[in-house]
Scaffold this active site. Structure first.
Site, short mmCIF file in Angstrom:
data_model
loop_
_atom_site.label_atom_id
_atom_site.label_comp_id
_atom_site.label_asym_id
_atom_site.label_seq_id
_atom_site.Cartn_x
_atom_site.Cartn_y
_atom_site.Cartn_z
N LYS A 296 -23.82 2.34 -2.42
CA LYS A 296 -24.97 1.45 -2.21
C LYS A 296 -25.81 1.36 -3.42
O LYS A 296 -26.44 0.27 -3.48
CB LYS A 296 -25.81 2.19 -0.94
CG LYS A 296 -25.08 2.11 0.37
CD LYS A 296 -25.95 2.74 1.40
CE LYS A 296 -25.20 2.94 2.64
NZ LYS A 296 -26.04 3.26 3.73
N ASP A 334 -29.94 -1.46 6.92
CA ASP A 334 -30.09 0.02 7.36
C ASP A 334 -31.65 -0.09 7.80
O ASP A 334 -31.76 0.30 8.92
CB ASP A 334 -29.80 0.80 6.40
CG ASP A 334 -28.32 1.18 6.29
OD1 ASP A 334 -27.64 0.84 7.23
OD2 ASP A 334 -27.86 1.68 5.18
#
Ligand code: NAP
Length: 512
Positions: A296, A334
């Site tokens: 990420k 997210d």
């Protein structure tokens, strides 16, 4: 020519009867071809068995008698093998496979007896690596020169970027070619072959029946990856991570793409080096990626443009290739997934629809200061909440609190933290996650101070923290809700279409 590739089920049963029964199953389940692996039979009587197998075949059959020295099971001399393969041709086999190393000898042996109705596959296997594009091309030329109807090259992926070389060679090949890259890192070669003009790909009837490393099951290939719909211009998406084998993404996004008729495939992408992966698969057709651990941060670094909150969080979980200029745009669904789940639930439970966010001015306590902690903290801050961070390592809590302009407290002090009513609590640690399902980050007693409790964990869906909050009458939001919403967010970024919410929810439910 890129288009439909045949799906072939290798039969590695020990008896002829079992092979016959598996052939029938392969046909029912939608295979196009079966591969009869003579070298796997425990006892083999060529004339009787080949007659039985080929006369009763419900699908076109490829006959292979692979020797040990090329990765098979046969240990005898080539004379017996050649005899059996010639017999297979005489009994009408649709394809016969012979290894490049002995192809010339085999053709000399056949002399005038080569059967026109049987296509000759000449194969080469490399169980260590994938050669350079130049070496692969010259291998293709050698196989063609020997007189193959179909070229078959199987190599091994040390890295997912190795597969790109096989695609490049396959797309330019002048004769039908089977180009497969073995191993977990080579899986995309087995799924994307119709896109790059592969003649055939292998798929097993069930896990454990592979004839080579990395073969997917027939049902995965047909139902999850929808291989029969893949064409040269089908877009490729996928989840980039290490590991990725456990991801529900391919089932969820595959079903969502299919339900709206979006011409795309979604793959698990086991990636070691994120930057080299992006550099290698730089064509516009590799159109977007979900990104998970441990990439990420690398995805953020590789983005040409980034959503401002994703930049603050320091993590990108969605990367889109802008079709107009090829630039990579990074997002973090997210935080949007978690925050929208909490907002929607708060609005629903208050019955009021306010113009601003229901999080505005609320005390929002985040337990944890890792990736998910940052996402929740910045997300809540962006909605005007007053953020409090509690973390096992207090220093990390302080660091994050300073970044978001919030307050840090220790986990011990959180037990008696009750400055006001209506607070929100978000657990972003792994405390309570399977298998430690009896653990909880905060006592039941302390939960009384909250109006809503969220847990990022989705395995189990209802953690001890959420169960105890519910018992006290506190509103809860699960990590599964965050997960589904982050996936819906990704779908919308990938396709520009509204996410098929009910289908995605039902698909996820069916996986639990
Ligand atoms: P991470 O970056 O490794 O952070 C873990 C955090 O948990 C750290 O703050 C760590 O504290 C704390 N922690 C871990 N074990 C602990 C323990 N035994 N006692 C106290 N604190 C502990 O992990 P992450 O990526 O943020 O993921 C955290 C959780 O969120 C996981 O359960 C993950 O599955 C979940 N998650 C869910 C979704 C979803 O879609 N629902 C998305 C992302 C993540 P220290 O700083 O002291 O080490």
């Amino acid at each position: 020519m890129a288009g439909v590739s045949l799906v072939c089920v290798p039969l590695v049963a020990k008896s002829v009867e079992q092979m016959l029964s598996e052939m029938a199953t392969a046909k029912v389940r939608g295979a196009d071809v079966v591969e009869i692996r003579l070298d796997h039979l425990a006892s083999f009587e060529p004339r009787r068995d080949l007659d039985l197998l080929l006369r009763n075949r419900p699908l076109p059959a490829l006959v292979t008698y692979r020797p040990k020295w090329e990765g098979g099971e046969y240990e005898g001399d080539d004379g017996r093998r050649f005899e059996a393969l010639l017999l297979a041709m005489e009994f009408g086999a649709d394809y016969v496979d012979v290894e490049l190393k002995v192809a010339q000898e085999f053709l000399d042996y056949l002399s005038g007896k080569r059967q026109d109705r049987t296509k000759l596959i000449v194969s080469s296997h490399n169980y260590q690596s994938t050669p350079s594009t130049e070496d692969l091309s010259s291998l293709v030329a050698r196989i063609q020169a020997v007189g193959a109807d179909i070229v078959k090259i199987a190599t091994t992926a040390v890295d997912i970027v190795d597969v790109a070389r096989m695609f490049e060679v396959m797309v330019h090949c002048q004769v039908p070619m089977i180009g497969l890259v073995m191993g977990e890192r080579g899986l995309i070669s087995r799924i994307l072959c119709p896109k790059f003009g592969g003649y055939l790909t292998f798929a097993t009837l069930s896990v454990g029946k592979e004839s080579a490393p990395g073969q997917p099951t027939l049902s995965d290939l047909l139902d999850i990856y929808n291989i029969k719909q893949i064409r040269a211009d089908t877009k490729v998406y996928g989840i980039v991570g290490k590991p990725v084998g456990h991801s529900k993404g391919p089932i969820l996004h595959g079903a969502a793409f299919r339900s709206v008729g979006y011409d795309a495939v979604y793959l698990p992408l086991l990636v070691d080096d994120f930057a080299s992966f992006l550099h290698t698969y730089s064509s516009p057709d590799f159109a977007g990626f979900s990104v998970t651990m441990p990439h990420k941060e690398a995805a953020l670094a590789c983005s040409d443009e980034v959503d401002p909150i994703a930049k603050y969080i320091g993590a990108v979980n969605t990367l889109i290739k802008r079709q107009s200029d090829g630039k990579l745009i990074g997002y973090n669904t997210d935080y949007t997934g978690a925050i929208s789940a909490i907002e929607t639930t708060l609005q629903g439970s208050s019955g009021k629809v306010s113009a601003g966010s229901p999080l505005a001015d609320k005390v929002f306590v985040v337990i944890g200061a890792g990736g998910a902690g940052k996402a929740l903290a910045y997300g809540a801050k962006g909605k005007g909440a007053r953020v409090v961070i509690a973390n096992r390592t207090y220093e990390r809590a302080k660091e994050l609190a300073n970044l978001v302009g919030g307050q840090a407290i220790s986990l011990a002090d959180l037990e008696n933290f009750h400055p006001e009513e209506g607070m929100i609590l978000a657990n972003t640690t792994s405390i309570g996650m399977h298998p430690n399902i009896h653990d909880t980050p905060l006592s039941k007693q302390a939960l009384k101070s909250y109006a809503l409790v969220f847990d990022a964990i989705y395995n189990p869906v209802v953690t001890r923290l959420l169960r105890e909050a519910e018992e006290l009458g506190v509103t809860i939001v699960t990590g599964m809700e965050m997960f589904i919403r982050q996936a819906m967010g990704q779908f919308e970024l990938f396709t520009g279409l509204p996410a098929p919410e009910m289908l995605m929810r039902d698909t996820l439910l069916s996986l639990q």
